[in-house]
Scaffold this motif. Structure first.
Motif, PDB file in Angstrom:
ATOM      1  N   VAL A   1       0.836  -1.199   0.000  1.00 54.41           N
ATOM      2  CA  VAL A   1       0.000   0.000   0.000  1.00 54.41           C
ATOM      3  C   VAL A   1       0.875   1.254   0.000  1.00 54.41           C
ATOM      4  O   VAL A   1       0.610   2.218  -0.735  1.00 54.41           O
ATOM      5  N   LYS A   2       1.916   1.256   0.814  1.00 53.40           N
ATOM      6  CA  LYS A   2       2.797   2.427   0.876  1.00 53.40           C
ATOM      7  C   LYS A   2       3.468   2.683  -0.479  1.00 53.40           C
ATOM      8  O   LYS A   2       3.580   3.851  -0.920  1.00 53.40           O
ATOM      9  N   THR A   3       3.897   1.637  -1.147  1.00 55.18           N
ATOM     10  CA  THR A   3       4.507   1.800  -2.472  1.00 55.18           C
ATOM     11  C   THR A   3       3.542   2.449  -3.453  1.00 55.18           C
ATOM     12  O   THR A   3       3.901   3.369  -4.196  1.00 55.18           O
ATOM     13  N   ARG A   4       2.286   1.989  -3.444  1.00 54.14           N
ATOM     14  CA  ARG A   4       1.292   2.558  -4.351  1.00 54.14           C
ATOM     15  C   ARG A   4       0.978   4.004  -3.986  1.00 54.14           C
ATOM     16  O   ARG A   4       0.785   4.847  -4.870  1.00 54.14           O
ATOM     17  N   LEU A   5       0.940   4.295  -2.697  1.00 55.05           N
ATOM     18  CA  LEU A   5       0.686   5.677  -2.281  1.00 55.05           C
ATOM     19  C   LEU A   5       1.795   6.606  -2.768  1.00 55.05           C
ATOM     20  O   LEU A   5       1.533   7.725  -3.209  1.00 55.05           O
ATOM     21  N   ARG A   6       3.023   6.150  -2.714  1.00 53.76           N
ATOM     22  CA  ARG A   6       4.138   6.983  -3.181  1.00 53.76           C
ATOM     23  C   ARG A   6       4.074   7.191  -4.696  1.00 53.76           C
ATOM     24  O   ARG A   6       4.465   8.246  -5.190  1.00 53.76           O
ATOM     25  N   GLU A   7       3.551   6.198  -5.421  1.00 59.77           N
ATOM     26  CA  GLU A   7       3.382   6.351  -6.868  1.00 59.77           C
ATOM     27  C   GLU A   7       2.266   7.336  -7.192  1.00 59.77           C
ATOM     28  O   GLU A   7       2.373   8.131  -8.127  1.00 59.77           O
ATOM     29  N   ILE A   8       1.192   7.288  -6.405  1.00 61.39           N
ATOM     30  CA  ILE A   8       0.034   8.157  -6.651  1.00 61.39           C
ATOM     31  C   ILE A   8       0.302   9.580  -6.183  1.00 61.39           C
ATOM     32  O   ILE A   8      -0.160  10.551  -6.801  1.00 61.39           O
ATOM     33  N   CYS A   9       1.043   9.717  -5.093  1.00 57.82           N
ATOM     34  CA  CYS A   9       1.282  11.033  -4.491  1.00 57.82           C
ATOM     35  C   CYS A   9       2.788  11.312  -4.399  1.00 57.82           C
ATOM     36  O   CYS A   9       3.352  11.383  -3.283  1.00 57.82           O
ATOM     37  N   PRO A  10       3.472  11.455  -5.523  1.00 57.47           N
ATOM     38  CA  PRO A  10       4.939  11.604  -5.488  1.00 57.47           C
ATOM     39  C   PRO A  10       5.409  12.887  -4.823  1.00 57.47           C
ATOM     40  O   PRO A  10       6.565  12.964  -4.369  1.00 57.47           O
TER      41      PRO A  10
END
Length: 276
Positions: A78-87
């Motif tokens: 989840v954290k990885t995807r959040l960093r992709e969505i909210c760079p």
């Protein structure tokens, strides 16, 4: 193959009806409740939520959403995807927002809960997109994140899976995964218009399923039925609940209602397993 000695109480009803059940001496008995459009159902359990209660759109938006097992693999994903969505947002701020979405005051509190939890039975959180957004605003940051969809679609350690009814390979693979993890076997059959929610505690070890037997099982079943009513009462699909706390299904669910109930039912069935 059903576990020896299991005699579940069975309930068969539409979302509009009250839970009227009884335990037979020689095994399960079911009482089919006819659909009644004119009579509002009321709860038979005064300590629980009223069966007339319907979540408003605002309550559903602001309330607890997708179920998330707090495993290291899930949180990393989840954290990885959040960093992709909210760079543009700092990693530490995303960690704090994710912790808030899971019901913790700080990321440190979430890590402490993980450290104290047994490896086999991690904590279960009900994520909240509202809490996530509010925590980000504390850091003067904003990012539109479909957290519920993200949690349901990409997890390495999911709480339920969805697949076509004829996909036996997917069914068997998911069952053996649940059996290995000693968690309830909760899954969705995908249909063209309506989905079916299924659950079966045959995947849990015998010494972990006392909560689905006897009076404890009856209470769990009524909690599941009340949740079914809250979610499906006003859906046009005429959804139908049939089963006990041990095993059952809900037919003719709209896809989003099916996903919500899968989260709800897993949470109801998992908490006693984790406490056993």
């Amino acid at each position: 193959m059903r576990k020896q000695g299991q005699t579940p109480v069975c309930l068969i009803a539409h979302a509009e009806q009250t839970d009227s059940v009884r335990q037979g001496q020689s095994g399960p008995t079911c009482r089919r409740v006819k659909r009644n459009h004119d009579t509002q159902a009321t709860s038979t359990d005064p300590s629980g939520p009223s069966c007339n209660r319907r979540l408003t759109a605002a309550q559903e938006r602001n309330g607890l959403m997708a179920a998330l097992l707090l495993t290291p693999a899930n949180l990393r994903t989840v954290k990885t995807r959040l960093r992709e969505i909210c760079p543009a947002i700092k990693s530490a701020h995303l960690s704090e927002a994710l912790a808030a979405a899971c019901g913790f005051r700080t990321h440190a509190a979430l890590l402490a809960a993980l450290k104290d939890a047994p490896d086999r039975y991690p904590p279960l959180a009900r994520t909240s997109e509202q809490r996530f957004a509010e925590r980000l605003r504390d850091f003067r940051a904003e990012c539109s994140v479909p957290l519920t969809k993200l949690v349901r679609d990409i997890l390495p350690d999911p709480v339920w899976q969805a697949f076509p009814r004829r996909d036996r390979a997917a069914n068997d693979n998911w069952f053996y995964s649940c059996q290995r993890r000693n968690i309830p076997f909760v899954y969705l059959h995908i249909g063209r218009k309506y989905w079916r929610l299924n659950w079966d505690c045959i995947s849990t070890e015998d010494n972990y399923d006392g909560h689905v037997r006897g009076d404890a099982g009856n209470e769990l079943m009524r909690a599941m039925f009340r949740q079914f009513q809250d979610r499906a009462r006003h859906d046009p699909s005429k959804a139908f609940f049939e089963g006990s706390a041990f095993v059952g299904d809900v037919k003719r669910l709209l896809p989003e209602t099916a996903r919500e109930l899968a989260d709800d039912f897993f949470a109801i069935l998992y908490s006693p397993v984790r406490a056993a």
